[in-house]
Design a protein around this motif. Structure first.
Motif, short mmCIF file in Angstrom:
data_model
loop_
_atom_site.label_atom_id
_atom_site.label_comp_id
_atom_site.label_asym_id
_atom_site.label_seq_id
_atom_site.Cartn_x
_atom_site.Cartn_y
_atom_site.Cartn_z
N SER A 65 0.85 -1.19 0.00
CA SER A 65 0.00 0.00 0.00
C SER A 65 0.88 1.23 0.00
O SER A 65 2.08 1.16 0.31
CB SER A 65 -0.92 0.01 1.22
N VAL A 66 0.30 2.34 -0.39
CA VAL A 66 1.07 3.58 -0.42
C VAL A 66 0.42 4.61 0.48
O VAL A 66 -0.77 4.54 0.80
CB VAL A 66 1.20 4.14 -1.86
N ASN A 67 1.24 5.56 0.91
CA ASN A 67 0.75 6.74 1.61
C ASN A 67 1.11 7.93 0.74
O ASN A 67 2.28 8.35 0.69
CB ASN A 67 1.40 6.86 2.99
N PHE A 68 0.15 8.42 0.00
CA PHE A 68 0.35 9.49 -0.96
C PHE A 68 -0.07 10.81 -0.32
O PHE A 68 -1.24 11.00 0.03
CB PHE A 68 -0.45 9.22 -2.23
N GLN A 69 0.88 11.70 -0.17
CA GLN A 69 0.62 13.03 0.40
C GLN A 69 0.99 14.05 -0.67
O GLN A 69 2.16 14.43 -0.81
CB GLN A 69 1.47 13.23 1.65
N LYS A 70 -0.02 14.49 -1.44
CA LYS A 70 0.26 15.33 -2.60
C LYS A 70 0.87 16.67 -2.21
O LYS A 70 1.80 17.15 -2.85
CB LYS A 70 -1.01 15.56 -3.42
N ALA A 71 0.36 17.27 -1.17
CA ALA A 71 0.87 18.59 -0.77
C ALA A 71 2.33 18.49 -0.33
O ALA A 71 3.14 19.38 -0.62
CB ALA A 71 0.03 19.16 0.36
N ALA A 72 2.66 17.41 0.33
CA ALA A 72 4.04 17.21 0.78
C ALA A 72 4.90 16.58 -0.30
O ALA A 72 6.11 16.44 -0.10
CB ALA A 72 4.04 16.35 2.04
#
Lengths: 115, 115
Positions: A65-72
């Motif tokens: 799974s991924v943890n996608f943090q677009k702003a960061a």
């Protein structure tokens, strides 16, 4: 220009445990895709998981799974219940959403699963 | 599942010689790529090819390199006069950009050794 940074050259994890591989990227694009590729000792490049930047929901593929943090501009990969076959180099990759499909790869993280 | 095939798996050549690396992309794919990976380093983009012409190329892809799709199935990378620093793993890839978010499908690579 796009850059992809993987700050962990090497990592190890006990079999059956969980490990998270980090990836950050830099881009001025708003629409793009992110990928994790696995390169086992056979040197083949195998797609593990992908994420569309316009989707807020994190992608999941079985134990990955991924943890996608677009702003960061962060895109980490979590491997649950690690298996010996997960031992490989893992490359984070960025692709612009236009023709040409040039991929930008990070420098890779070498993951060793310890029995 | 269809796959990208590359031949040969290992090529040894002398400095200054011409070498041709061959690839058969997945049959219904429209975009073709060459990447290289110098041992222990990251995967680097060389060139992308669409509609019988180069769509993008990197700084690495200088006049010593050329690509060709000589028939309906093969996609080749030619290095005219090899240098020691051309020693690397060369990966061919293809993608079907008719499918949104189409990832790269890689071949198993050709290990080029220049002596």
């Amino acid at each position: 220009a796009q850059t992809v940074t993987q700050s962990q050259p090497e990592m190890s994890v006990q079999e059956a445990e969980t490990v998270t591989l980090s990836c950050t990227y830099d881009t001025s694009e708003n629409n793009y895709y992110l990928f994790w590729y696995k390169q086992p000792p056979s040197r083949q490049m195998i797609l593990v998981i992908r994420q569309e930047a316009y989707k807020q929901q994190n992608a999941t593929e079985n134990r990955f799974s991924v943890n996608f943090q677009k702003a960061a501009k962060s895109f980490s990969l979590k491997i649950s219940d690690s298996q010996l076959g997960d031992t490989a180099m893992y490359f984070c990759a960025f692709m612009r959403a236009n023709t040409g499909n040039q991929f930008y790869f990070g420098t890779g993280t070498s993951l060793t699963v310890i029995p | 599942e269809p796959e990208v095939t590359q031949t040969p798996s290992h090529q040894v050549t002398q400095m200054g010689q011409e070498v041709i690396l061959r690839c058969v992309p997945i049959s219904n794919h429209l975009y073709f790529y060459w990447y290289r990976q110098i041992l222990g380093q990251k995967v680097e983009f060389l060139v992308s090819f669409y509609n019988n012409e180069i769509s993008e190329k990197s700084e690495i892809f200088d006049d010593q390199f050329s690509v060709e799709r000589p028939d309906g199935s093969n996609f080749t990378l030619k290095i005219r006069s090899t240098k020691l620093e051309d020693s690397a793993m060369y990966f061919c890839a293809s993608s079907d950009n008719r499918i949104l978010n189409s990832p790269l499908h890689f071949g198993n690579g050709t290990r080029l050794t220049v002596t």
